[in-house]
Design a protein around this motif. Sequence first.
Motif, PDB file in Angstrom:
ATOM      1  N   SER A   1       0.934  -1.378  -0.019  1.00  0.00           N
ATOM      2  CA  SER A   1      -0.033  -0.051   0.015  1.00  0.00           C
ATOM      3  C   SER A   1       0.896   1.386   0.100  1.00  0.00           C
ATOM      4  O   SER A   1       0.570   2.308  -0.678  1.00  0.00           O
ATOM      5  CB  SER A   1      -0.924   0.041   1.220  1.00  0.00           C
ATOM      6  OG  SER A   1      -0.155  -0.025   2.540  1.00  0.00           O
ATOM      7  N   LEU A   2       2.147   1.083   0.691  1.00  0.00           N
ATOM      8  CA  LEU A   2       2.873   2.265   0.699  1.00  0.00           C
ATOM      9  C   LEU A   2       3.318   2.504  -0.639  1.00  0.00           C
ATOM     10  O   LEU A   2       3.374   3.634  -1.027  1.00  0.00           O
ATOM     11  CB  LEU A   2       4.106   2.118   1.668  1.00  0.00           C
ATOM     12  CG  LEU A   2       4.899   3.209   2.494  1.00  0.00           C
ATOM     13  CD1 LEU A   2       3.951   3.919   3.057  1.00  0.00           C
ATOM     14  CD2 LEU A   2       5.878   2.586   3.444  1.00  0.00           C
TER      15      LEU A   2
ATOM     16  N   ALA B   1       1.939   1.539  -3.490  1.00  0.00           N
ATOM     17  CA  ALA B   1       0.917   2.390  -4.168  1.00  0.00           C
ATOM     18  C   ALA B   1       0.433   3.766  -3.915  1.00  0.00           C
ATOM     19  O   ALA B   1       0.148   4.444  -5.152  1.00  0.00           O
ATOM     20  CB  ALA B   1      -0.383   1.459  -4.269  1.00  0.00           C
ATOM     21  N   ALA B   2       0.801   4.144  -2.865  1.00  0.00           N
ATOM     22  CA  ALA B   2       0.374   5.495  -2.556  1.00  0.00           C
ATOM     23  C   ALA B   2       1.452   6.518  -3.040  1.00  0.00           C
ATOM     24  O   ALA B   2       1.237   7.679  -2.857  1.00  0.00           O
ATOM     25  CB  ALA B   2       0.195   5.433  -1.095  1.00  0.00           C
ATOM     26  N   THR B   3       2.779   6.042  -2.956  1.00  0.00           N
ATOM     27  CA  THR B   3       3.978   6.955  -3.067  1.00  0.00           C
ATOM     28  C   THR B   3       3.636   7.694  -4.551  1.00  0.00           C
ATOM     29  O   THR B   3       3.596   7.080  -5.618  1.00  0.00           O
ATOM     30  CB  THR B   3       5.206   6.096  -3.143  1.00  0.00           C
ATOM     31  OG1 THR B   3       5.117   5.699  -2.071  1.00  0.00           O
ATOM     32  CG2 THR B   3       6.602   7.032  -3.279  1.00  0.00           C
TER      33      THR B   3
END
Lengths: 654, 351, 269
Positions: free
Chosen positions: C245-246, C248-250
Amino acid sequence: MTAGHGRRGIPAGLRTALVALPLSLFAIAGLLAPVLAPADPAANDLAASLLPPSADHLLGTDQLGRDQLSRLLHGAQISLAVTAAVLGISMTVGVVTGTIAGYLGGWADRVVSRIIDIAVALPGMLVALAVIGVRGPGVENLVLAMSVWVWAPYARIARARTASLRGSPHLDALRLLGAGPARIVGRHLLPPALAPCLVYASTDVGAIVLGVATLSFLGLGIPPPQAEWGQMLIEGRPYLASAWWLAYPPGIAITAVVFASNLLGERLAAGAERPSILRWVLPHRLLTRAAGRAASRPPATTGAIAPSTMSADDRSVLQVRDLSVTYRHDGAQRRVVADVSYQIKRGQILALVGETGSGKTTAALAPFGLLDPTAVVTGAALLDAGDGARQLVGLPPHERRQINGRRVGVVFQDSLAALNPLRTIGAHVDEAVRNAGRGSRHGATRQVTEELLRLVGLPDPTGIARGFPHQLSGGMRQRVQIAIALAGEPDLLVADEPTSALDVTVQAQLLDLLARLRDELNMAMIIISHDLAVVTRLADTVAVMYAGRIVETGPFATVIGKPDHPYTRGLLDAVPRPGAPPGTRFRTMPGRSGAGPDDTSGCAFASRCPVALPACVQRQPILVALGGAHRSACLRQPGGPSLMPEAAVGRNGD
Amino acid sequence: MSVPGWLRSASGDVGRWAVDTAGVLLALSAGTFALVLLARGDPAAVLAATRAGRAATPEQIEAVRVELRLDAPAPVRYLRWLADASTGDFGLSLRTNTPIGPEIADRIGVTLGLVAGSAVVALVVGVGVGVTGALLGRGLLRGALRVGALLATSVPAFWLSYLLVLLLALRLSLVPTSGMTGPASWVMPMAVLGLPAAGALSRVVAVTLREALDRPYVLAAQARGSSPLSIVFRDGLPNAAGPILSVAGFTIGTLLVGTVVVEQIFGWPGLGAYFVRAAAARDVPALQASALVLGSGFILANRLADVMQILIDPRSRRDSEVHARAPRRRRDGGGHVAATGHKADARTETT
Amino acid sequence: MLEIEGVAAGYAVARGRHRNTVVDAITMRVDAGEIVGLVGESGCGKTTLARVITGLHRPDSGSVRLSGTDVYGLRGRALRSHRRRIQMVFQEPYLTFSPRQTVRQAITEPLHIHRLGDSRARSARVDELLDLVGLDNRVGDRRPQQLSGGQQQRLAIARALTVEPRVLVCDEPVTALDVSVQAKVLNLLCDLRDQLGLACLFISHDLAVVRQLADRIAVMHNGRIIEQGPTAQLTTDPRHPYTQSLLAATPTVDLTVASSTHAREEGVI
């Protein structure tokens, strides 16, 4: 702004010296009293009693025929001596105690803090009177009685200062570098703790002089026949109506010293004062008149553009033309935003990108009057909001309120600071709803509020509305700000760095929310950001700002894919790339940003530009169309990348 | 209907406040009692001399010492003194050989009346001038208000009384020069006591209100179209209220202490004048009694202002379920820290 | 070079007897000439870990070993000389300098503390360090707060290097900086690693920065390291859902993605 002009002539240092003048005179009189005094202050001469001022006795004589001027000077001496002794003892005890307690922390700090708190809470004059009451009058007892309570504020100030430094990176760094406690306390804690104590002392001088005079006036300070100002005043009381020279000089002396000390303390403690909020209600014309002098050279077009000539493109929600913002800085007018033009269509997002000091926030907030009251805004900004176009620059405050909150919503960077800590979330949104003219009764307002909170994706709107700003996370508060901005169903949303303080996962959610709102509500948005990567998912168009000017603008994909301006290229080079192998160096731009738009006559980027031409430092480039809406302000021939060999871009470390 | 959460947690703070206040009052009483240890000379000798009308014999002094229970160790005497004081028994005045308690009860009304009157002067003038000063732009009027306020705080009360006596009593004959003889006689004491306090208060009001109106939430309120009036009353004044309250409390406490000077000047039969007379005569029991009463009043005025501050600020309520994470800071142009807050995983402050 | 094993650390809860554990079961290593990235969101315990590693905060359990020596087993002089080997660069460089010192004084102070060299040698060393971090030695007479953010961070690095550390712990060193300045400081860190063979622990919330810089990455979440591995492996094939998720969010500037989503607008504008 206008009243400030008159004071510009006197430099700040000289004004501080002027303020301190009575204190210097007090010190000189006190130190040199035996030399300056024309007569012995204790020499009685009953034949010459109660003489009015004359050449022999400049301030007359008292009932015992003593020379008043000499007594006044000796009064200064005793006041000065007691003040110096009290301050010396109190500051030494206070600063040392406070600094050590603050440095040690833990239980020692708690015990000392408790003692300080109690000492500060005691009524000073009462303590002094009580101590003298049991010890009797006299200089030593006076010094003791005053010091007993004067030390406490110094200890508190020093402790607070030290405690705030105790956990600071500064001390951590010193510890890591091997500094021992003695060095840390002696060199890095005592000096910063002493500085605010000295400021406080400048006010305390007055308080102590007043205290000494009051105690003497009550017959409990310096005993007669020694000359002391308070003492002189009691002795002069019976002659109040007949011999005015007995009562005025000592009173004036005390008042002058105390007044100067208060004024000096206030000057030293206070920073630069900001202009009054009354500016919001004053007619705006007063400000624009000053603007005539402001701009060093007039912008290409002035604010007097007829709306008809500008509203050619009927789909533009906001059209900004030749916007300049000027501040007065150190007495000189300084532009921070220069001739900026941009427009934004319904349903689209404009990203205003630039680094610190590029003027991006100022350029975006200026049309809505959301700058410091001293800012002078010129140019034109047309808002097409359903009922025809409105010129925003120069709008009087009450008309502005028809725009702000109704047609335009704003989201600020620091969500904690942008919300009133004492009001609930509901109260904020309710107010926005009412300002927008929606929801007349309380129940209806709250209903709209909860709908808005739900719209921005907050769970449990009823509960959130009852909460206070500090109870929410940064991401939630940012959603609240968006709800407030949406209260008036605006045509335009301006978001200033809406995600820069948030974690990446929260940031991603917020960016998704903004995209959703753009699509669902068909709003126009301006997003201000320092980070190209953040706006990648959102922006339709982008305007890159450097030194107060837009240097390149166009469709986002075009500008990112085929950047024309060397600054845009440099900015893109600085963004980390996902595929790059670890340790890949960034291409960097030489020099540093921070210049203003009018610092050079040519291109502000020229000194850092790898492909600058000689002409660049002389001529100010203007935005030139490169095809479609893509425009760039660079003197090189548009689209001439052959002039920009790869090798010219410095590869740091290679 | 259960107690709302914020009130419950605020009551926790209020409880801690009450304990703190009791601690300070206890410290005051201990300090007051300790005066007797600082005293020069023997109280028993003084009282015996007062009774005998001349220097007392050793036997007389010893008798008084036993009567005053001065033979016990200091901590025991402190506890006895405190127990007696809590019932209003402060012992005998060394100067007059009469009980102190009733004397104080007689005089306290005068002092409280004077304090109440001058508090009204201080609050009305101080807050009024302060708010005006905060809202005015830089200009002649604001400058005049500021200098006037500073001057008022700088003038010694006793000299101000001289000026007023000269003007109002001697020149204009509007009010009596001294004594407590009727409504007109209240004018000068109230002015002498209240005006310097008003000056100090107005400076704080002006500065804190200005600061409160200089915060980002005011810009945000402008951005949502709030009126200047709403901004001043909903955002400015409430956020300035904390410091203003605590200075108001301090001011009222200062008025109480100021009666010491003003009652002496105008010959009012209050507690302040009694205190000064006790101090001048080294009448230790009377000094202790009046110091304890005046000091308690001073401390309570301050502490009440603090508790009101706790009650109005939601941030001081500890239930606050803080999801609030510290924002990272980005540096702004002028070296300002853009986002406030502390790193969440930084050390918890113990104080 | 630096080995951290089973470290747990926390703070005493105010008035309480129990401790609030902030980091737990941390095991990782940083070798000489290597940059290891430690990524996590705010409040995950990164800073506490940094303080434990540098010796500023005693861990509740576990060990921090530098070249095989347990840092928390040392006392007195041995501890002080050992501390020199690990230095730290902080998020806010302007908070780590005394406003009363000039740049030159700030860099010279550690040399005084450790009594290194005479005054001429010190002066030469300062010039050398300023040059090493790319600062003009004319800034020596200015005050740190007169410098730009990037210059301040270079200065902080120069000061850390005065005592010749083997390990450099950087806690969010570029977060407060503009991207173009950030790029320069990151380049400097890479260069120093190469020139001096430093072991570098780079702590950041920004995965985008870390993956271009670090040889290995450790991802921290709620006080624990949930995944660590070589950069390429961790970023292309993350195992833990949080890492995924990290990633993907970056946010990134991905030119191919950018041009496809925005293609429709190009004709319109």
